[in-house]
Design an enzyme around this catalytic site. Structure first.
Site, PDB file in Angstrom:
ATOM      1  N   TYR A  99      12.689   8.338 -59.597  1.00  0.00           N
ATOM      2  CA  TYR A  99      11.583   9.123 -60.132  1.00  0.00           C
ATOM      3  C   TYR A  99      11.765  10.599 -59.829  1.00  0.00           C
ATOM      4  O   TYR A  99      12.601  10.989 -59.008  1.00  0.00           O
ATOM      5  CB  TYR A  99      10.249   8.620 -59.572  1.00  0.00           C
ATOM      6  CG  TYR A  99       9.942   9.043 -58.151  1.00  0.00           C
ATOM      7  CD1 TYR A  99       9.029  10.068 -57.891  1.00  0.00           C
ATOM      8  CD2 TYR A  99      10.550   8.423 -57.065  1.00  0.00           C
ATOM      9  CE1 TYR A  99       8.734  10.459 -56.590  1.00  0.00           C
ATOM     10  CE2 TYR A  99      10.255   8.800 -55.767  1.00  0.00           C
ATOM     11  CZ  TYR A  99       9.354   9.823 -55.535  1.00  0.00           C
ATOM     12  OH  TYR A  99       9.065  10.212 -54.251  1.00  0.00           O
TER      13      TYR A  99
ATOM     14  N   GLU B 100      12.931  14.037 -42.027  1.00  0.00           N
ATOM     15  CA  GLU B 100      12.080  14.736 -42.996  1.00  0.00           C
ATOM     16  C   GLU B 100      10.670  14.192 -42.897  1.00  0.00           C
ATOM     17  O   GLU B 100      10.405  13.254 -42.139  1.00  0.00           O
ATOM     18  CB  GLU B 100      12.634  14.565 -44.413  1.00  0.00           C
ATOM     19  CG  GLU B 100      12.794  13.118 -44.848  1.00  0.00           C
ATOM     20  CD  GLU B 100      13.575  12.958 -46.134  1.00  0.00           C
ATOM     21  OE1 GLU B 100      13.768  13.949 -46.856  1.00  0.00           O
ATOM     22  OE2 GLU B 100      14.009  11.823 -46.425  1.00  0.00           O
TER      23      GLU B 100
END
Length: 286
Positions: free
Chosen positions: A33, A182
């Site tokens: 995506y 992250e």
């Protein structure tokens, strides 16, 4: 108001949109995506998202559903049809369906599924959260080893968001072997003595489109950037911290695991980078 969405060549009311129950995106998370921001009715960093989409598809040996020009036209039409001034365009490509479930990939002539929809987000650029700054917690990173591919395997990041919410915070940074990888949906940075520090690109993190743009703009603004690993303890001792993402741009971080950074307000470098990014992105939007 019912949104108009795009499914495999058709623009449809969201209530009429359908994909097969045998689609591999649904059964196997066999899908990738992208999310592109919209400011002033224009697309931010579309080229970067299109390039990364192709890379993700190539890494998974998945066919491109259409050309980049066709993809741009679909984005623009959805923005127009849904009257989006500030918001997001979400795109998902799956390996499609050959009518049944199997671990083995379907035949190469199986048509991929392409779905796009918009999200209307008034005030996206002038987000009050950016003025206050985010509070984050640290959690163990137990995701798969190819985080550089932007797949829809988002269960653990979703769990991380909920862990943060349960702790009264806004987000979580993931830790592997003692080092920050992250955030749940963003790249992570700290600032110490005026130097911006962020983890280098590898299979361990997503190659953020906003990350790339922000680091370029930081260099152009004569800010010092160092790409290296950093620990969560180092982050707690930083002068300031922030995250970058397509949906939140540059988001200051003011607290990590209960430790307040600086004076507890967004730091000057994060504030300046957000200002630069929004200004430059609006100029380059298409």
């Amino acid at each position: 108001m019912t949104r108009t969405v795009y499914v495999n060549g058709e623009y449809l009311p969201e209530t009429e949109a359908k994909v097969s129950i045998f689609d591999r995106g649904f059964l196997m998370a066999d899908a990738v995506y992208e999310v592109t921001s919209v400011l002033d009715g224009k697309l931010i960093d579309f080229e970067g998202h299109a390039v990364r989409l192709k890379r993700s598809l190539d890494e998974l040996q998945m066919a491109e559903p259409c050309s980049k020009d066709e993809l741009l036209e679909i984005h623009r039409k959805l923005v127009e049809l849904n009257g989006i001034n500030e918001g997001l365009v979400y795109l998902q490509v799956t390996r499609g369906s050959d009518g049944d479930r199997d671990f083995v990939f379907p035949s190469v002539d199986t048509k991929p599924t392409l779905v796009l929809f918009t999200q209307n987000k008034p005030g996206l650029a002038d987000n009050p959260a950016a003025k206050k700054g985010a509070k984050i917690i640290s959690i163990e990173d137990i995701r798969w080893g190819r985080r550089d591919i932007k797949t829809v395997q988002l269960l653990y990041p979703s769990m991380g968001k909920m862990m943060a919410k349960a702790a009264g915070c806004d987000d979580a940074w993931m830790i592997e072997d003692g080092y920050v990888t992250e955030g749940t949906s963003n790249n992570a940075y700290i600032v110490k003595n005026g130097k911006i520090v962020t983890r280098p690109l590898s299979n361990d993190i997503l190659h953020g489109i906003t990350r790339k743009a922000v680091l370029r703009m930081a260099a152009e603004a004569q800010m010092e950037v160092e790409e290296r690993l950093f620990t969560i303890d180092e982050a707690k001792e930083a002068d300031e911290a922030f995250t970058t993402s397509a949906s939140a741009f540059v988001m200051p971080v003011v607290e990590i695991d209960g430790v307040v950074l600086g004076d507890g307000t967004p730091g000057p470098i994060a504030r300046r980078l957000r200002e630069i990014y929004l200004d430059e992105s609006r100029k380059a939007a298409i």
